[in-house]
Design a protein around this motif. Sequence first.
Motif, PDB file in Angstrom:
ATOM      1  N   ILE A   1       1.001  -1.259  -0.046  1.00 30.36           N
ATOM      2  CA  ILE A   1      -0.038  -0.133   0.023  1.00 30.36           C
ATOM      3  C   ILE A   1       0.927   1.185   0.059  1.00 30.36           C
ATOM      4  O   ILE A   1       1.892   1.412   1.001  1.00 30.36           O
ATOM      5  CB  ILE A   1      -0.850   0.133   1.172  1.00 30.36           C
ATOM      6  CG1 ILE A   1      -1.849  -1.520   1.118  1.00 30.36           C
ATOM      7  CG2 ILE A   1      -1.819   1.163   1.451  1.00 30.36           C
ATOM      8  CD1 ILE A   1      -2.517  -1.426   2.483  1.00 30.36           C
ATOM      9  N   LYS A   2       0.789   2.096  -0.925  1.00 32.83           N
ATOM     10  CA  LYS A   2       1.578   3.191  -1.016  1.00 32.83           C
ATOM     11  C   LYS A   2       0.867   4.380  -0.657  1.00 32.83           C
ATOM     12  O   LYS A   2      -0.296   4.558  -0.549  1.00 32.83           O
ATOM     13  CB  LYS A   2       1.945   3.444  -2.655  1.00 32.83           C
ATOM     14  CG  LYS A   2       2.587   2.405  -3.287  1.00 32.83           C
ATOM     15  CD  LYS A   2       3.087   2.714  -4.621  1.00 32.83           C
ATOM     16  CE  LYS A   2       4.179   1.843  -5.157  1.00 32.83           C
ATOM     17  NZ  LYS A   2       4.672   2.085  -6.527  1.00 32.83           N
ATOM     18  N   LYS A   3       1.250   5.272  -0.214  1.00 35.61           N
ATOM     19  CA  LYS A   3       0.976   6.549   0.578  1.00 35.61           C
ATOM     20  C   LYS A   3       0.414   7.488  -0.337  1.00 35.61           C
ATOM     21  O   LYS A   3       1.299   7.849  -1.084  1.00 35.61           O
ATOM     22  CB  LYS A   3       1.876   7.307   1.605  1.00 35.61           C
ATOM     23  CG  LYS A   3       1.152   8.556   2.165  1.00 35.61           C
ATOM     24  CD  LYS A   3       2.360   9.022   3.236  1.00 35.61           C
ATOM     25  CE  LYS A   3       1.594  10.321   3.928  1.00 35.61           C
ATOM     26  NZ  LYS A   3       2.686  10.816   4.873  1.00 35.61           N
ATOM     27  N   ASP A   4      -0.852   7.981  -0.349  1.00 37.71           N
ATOM     28  CA  ASP A   4      -1.375   8.670  -1.423  1.00 37.71           C
ATOM     29  C   ASP A   4      -0.827  10.136  -1.125  1.00 37.71           C
ATOM     30  O   ASP A   4      -1.011  10.526   0.068  1.00 37.71           O
ATOM     31  CB  ASP A   4      -2.868   8.546  -1.279  1.00 37.71           C
ATOM     32  CG  ASP A   4      -3.409   9.295  -2.557  1.00 37.71           C
ATOM     33  OD1 ASP A   4      -2.830   9.957  -3.318  1.00 37.71           O
ATOM     34  OD2 ASP A   4      -4.657   9.554  -2.635  1.00 37.71           O
ATOM     35  N   LYS A   5      -0.696  10.799  -2.093  1.00 37.37           N
ATOM     36  CA  LYS A   5      -0.122  12.368  -2.074  1.00 37.37           C
ATOM     37  C   LYS A   5      -1.325  12.999  -1.436  1.00 37.37           C
ATOM     38  O   LYS A   5      -1.063  14.206  -0.724  1.00 37.37           O
ATOM     39  CB  LYS A   5       0.271  12.838  -3.387  1.00 37.37           C
ATOM     40  CG  LYS A   5       1.453  12.198  -3.963  1.00 37.37           C
ATOM     41  CD  LYS A   5       1.867  12.815  -5.451  1.00 37.37           C
ATOM     42  CE  LYS A   5       3.259  12.276  -5.751  1.00 37.37           C
ATOM     43  NZ  LYS A   5       3.656  12.883  -7.129  1.00 37.37           N
ATOM     44  N   ALA A   6      -2.735  12.512  -1.727  1.00 39.06           N
ATOM     45  CA  ALA A   6      -3.758  13.489  -0.961  1.00 39.06           C
ATOM     46  C   ALA A   6      -4.072  13.076   0.408  1.00 39.06           C
ATOM     47  O   ALA A   6      -4.880  13.581   0.812  1.00 39.06           O
ATOM     48  CB  ALA A   6      -4.926  13.180  -1.922  1.00 39.06           C
ATOM     49  N   THR A   7      -3.438  12.029   0.983  1.00 36.17           N
ATOM     50  CA  THR A   7      -3.436  11.721   2.515  1.00 36.17           C
ATOM     51  C   THR A   7      -2.984  12.985   3.088  1.00 36.17           C
ATOM     52  O   THR A   7      -2.150  13.305   3.090  1.00 36.17           O
ATOM     53  CB  THR A   7      -2.812  10.284   2.683  1.00 36.17           C
ATOM     54  OG1 THR A   7      -3.089   9.309   1.961  1.00 36.17           O
ATOM     55  CG2 THR A   7      -3.182   9.992   4.199  1.00 36.17           C
ATOM     56  N   PRO A   8      -3.991  13.346   4.094  1.00 36.40           N
ATOM     57  CA  PRO A   8      -3.777  14.717   4.841  1.00 36.40           C
ATOM     58  C   PRO A   8      -2.761  14.316   5.868  1.00 36.40           C
ATOM     59  O   PRO A   8      -2.491  13.142   6.318  1.00 36.40           O
ATOM     60  CB  PRO A   8      -5.238  14.707   5.538  1.00 36.40           C
ATOM     61  CG  PRO A   8      -5.755  13.507   5.571  1.00 36.40           C
ATOM     62  CD  PRO A   8      -5.607  12.730   4.471  1.00 36.40           C
ATOM     63  N   GLU A   9      -2.085  15.011   6.432  1.00 35.01           N
ATOM     64  CA  GLU A   9      -1.008  15.064   7.453  1.00 35.01           C
ATOM     65  C   GLU A   9      -1.891  15.273   8.730  1.00 35.01           C
ATOM     66  O   GLU A   9      -2.681  16.225   8.876  1.00 35.01           O
ATOM     67  CB  GLU A   9      -0.099  16.281   7.406  1.00 35.01           C
ATOM     68  CG  GLU A   9       0.670  16.206   6.284  1.00 35.01           C
ATOM     69  CD  GLU A   9       1.623  15.287   6.146  1.00 35.01           C
ATOM     70  OE1 GLU A   9       1.734  14.542   7.033  1.00 35.01           O
ATOM     71  OE2 GLU A   9       2.196  14.884   4.953  1.00 35.01           O
ATOM     72  N   LEU A  10      -1.984  14.431   9.500  1.00 33.70           N
ATOM     73  CA  LEU A  10      -2.615  14.399  10.824  1.00 33.70           C
ATOM     74  C   LEU A  10      -1.996  15.177  12.079  1.00 33.70           C
ATOM     75  O   LEU A  10      -0.798  15.374  12.020  1.00 33.70           O
ATOM     76  CB  LEU A  10      -2.978  13.007  11.299  1.00 33.70           C
ATOM     77  CG  LEU A  10      -3.595  12.119  10.033  1.00 33.70           C
ATOM     78  CD1 LEU A  10      -4.122  10.678  10.754  1.00 33.70           C
ATOM     79  CD2 LEU A  10      -4.947  12.616   9.685  1.00 33.70           C
ATOM     80  N   ARG A  11      -2.808  15.726  12.935  1.00 30.92           N
ATOM     81  CA  ARG A  11      -2.347  16.736  13.883  1.00 30.92           C
ATOM     82  C   ARG A  11      -3.123  16.195  15.153  1.00 30.92           C
ATOM     83  O   ARG A  11      -4.386  16.569  15.222  1.00 30.92           O
ATOM     84  CB  ARG A  11      -2.531  18.044  13.568  1.00 30.92           C
ATOM     85  CG  ARG A  11      -1.921  19.125  14.654  1.00 30.92           C
ATOM     86  CD  ARG A  11      -1.972  20.598  14.266  1.00 30.92           C
ATOM     87  NE  ARG A  11      -1.416  21.470  15.177  1.00 30.92           N
ATOM     88  CZ  ARG A  11      -0.237  21.975  15.390  1.00 30.92           C
ATOM     89  NH1 ARG A  11       0.707  21.234  14.724  1.00 30.92           N
ATOM     90  NH2 ARG A  11      -0.138  22.810  16.329  1.00 30.92           N
ATOM     91  N   ALA A  12      -2.681  15.971  16.203  1.00 30.33           N
ATOM     92  CA  ALA A  12      -3.030  15.213  17.352  1.00 30.33           C
ATOM     93  C   ALA A  12      -2.881  16.354  18.485  1.00 30.33           C
ATOM     94  O   ALA A  12      -1.868  17.080  18.726  1.00 30.33           O
ATOM     95  CB  ALA A  12      -2.668  13.957  17.831  1.00 30.33           C
ATOM     96  N   ILE A  13      -3.977  16.576  19.428  1.00 31.02           N
ATOM     97  CA  ILE A  13      -4.041  17.322  20.529  1.00 31.02           C
ATOM     98  C   ILE A  13      -4.306  16.778  21.701  1.00 31.02           C
ATOM     99  O   ILE A  13      -5.368  15.831  21.667  1.00 31.02           O
ATOM    100  CB  ILE A  13      -4.895  18.740  20.352  1.00 31.02           C
ATOM    101  CG1 ILE A  13      -4.599  19.495  19.070  1.00 31.02           C
ATOM    102  CG2 ILE A  13      -4.781  19.716  21.466  1.00 31.02           C
ATOM    103  CD1 ILE A  13      -3.148  20.042  18.917  1.00 31.02           C
TER     104      ILE A  13
END
Length: 474
Positions: free
Chosen positions: A36-48
Amino acid sequence: MSSRTSKSRFTRPTSLALAVGLAAAGACAQYPGQIIKKDKATPELRAIAVLEWTGDEGKPKTSRIVPITVYDGQALQDGGVYLARPQPLALTSEVEYELEKNGARFGLYDIRTAGQEQGSWVGYGLWKPLPSAKPAAPKPVVDDGFDANDDKPVLHRKHEGNSGSSDSGASGPSPDPDRPTLHKKSGTDDSGKSTSSSGPAADPDRPTMHKKTSDDSSPSGSTSSSNSDHPVLHKGTESSADTNDGERTGAADPDRPHLMRGKPTGNGPDVLPSLMGLPADMQQAVAVSDERNHPEHQWNYAWANPDDELKMKEDMEDIARKSLDLTPPLAPKTKRVAAKAHAKPAPPPEPPPLMDEKFRVFELAYGSGATMVLSAHTDGPAKQQKFVTLIAQPDLYGNALVLLKNVTDGEHLDETPRMKLIDAVDALADNRGELLFELRGATQRQFALYRVLRGTAEKIFITGGGEYGIAPGE
């Protein structure tokens, strides 16, 4: 974010975006062996998250981390349930959070394990200091040669073929006859035979250490040159052990405890002691985990005139006292006496105190005005205390304009929880701060994010959802 790259901000070894792709692939039942390749459209996640601890900062006695939200590029997801397998993705082992206070970083927290407390997921791990910059490597020393006119002592490296003697044919300078020389002691060669030594004779009263030879396999060996009265330590073997009667047997005592070097195995990862409940000395701080590096953004507001801050604080304190029914009593009226007509009026009574008062001022975006938060409560038994939290901004006339007011008491906390400010945090990664509050009731609690924009304070996220945590007027 720090420039440290040895550990990813959100997950390690698997990044959050890749973890999302793996979870989606598992749901679609991909055949074995597919990459499974990482899609360029996959968002960067940010956790708080919120780190809670007791003890000193940096060296806590107990600690835990509470996931708040995960921003997936489109919406804020509940960090306590987002992609739980079974623990939520925000509490995956070795996820690293950066601890922030007023936007400034002051430590790191690495997740080691996760568990549930009162039905909610929390993480446990290790508090680590921020990495410091490595010192610059020293510049190499260049030998510019020997200056005969220089009186400073100089150390020279001995060259091959240059023995320092006059008959060796070396081109270097002759050695100084007054300079002390270190000589290798010659007593035996490699075969153990005695050789002649040009050095002085050994002092018979000086103790000498001898290297043990292969023939000295036992303390009683006839070839040993050591003193028979000198104690000798021998390395034990697995096939021998002392019994009670002094005889040696071929098997070790199975009931005998053994001390082993190294860390114990099978006891799980090393973590700080778990924090349980809500102790009175518990401290809280914002924790952020992101794959990308973001510049540090501090949220403190700098007043052009310090007197303006004092005036705003006094205005908000007056609003808080009115909300808590703490208006000062009126001065008693006295009959005017002609003889005392010139007397000075009595000073006004002191306003009732606000207990546990906290006043903070934020600049939630570059160039924006001041956003003020004040919280306090009345004195007395816990059931009879009243709590107030105000969010306000200065208006055009220099007065405090209240954007949100939360008032409750000790008997109705589960219906209307008190709002306890944690800190400001950039939850949406848009370089604008939101106010993070803990909504604490008598038996439960939640966390909520408020965005202050265009003269309003709007709640944009709350953990758990439901009617609990909705303040009056919202």
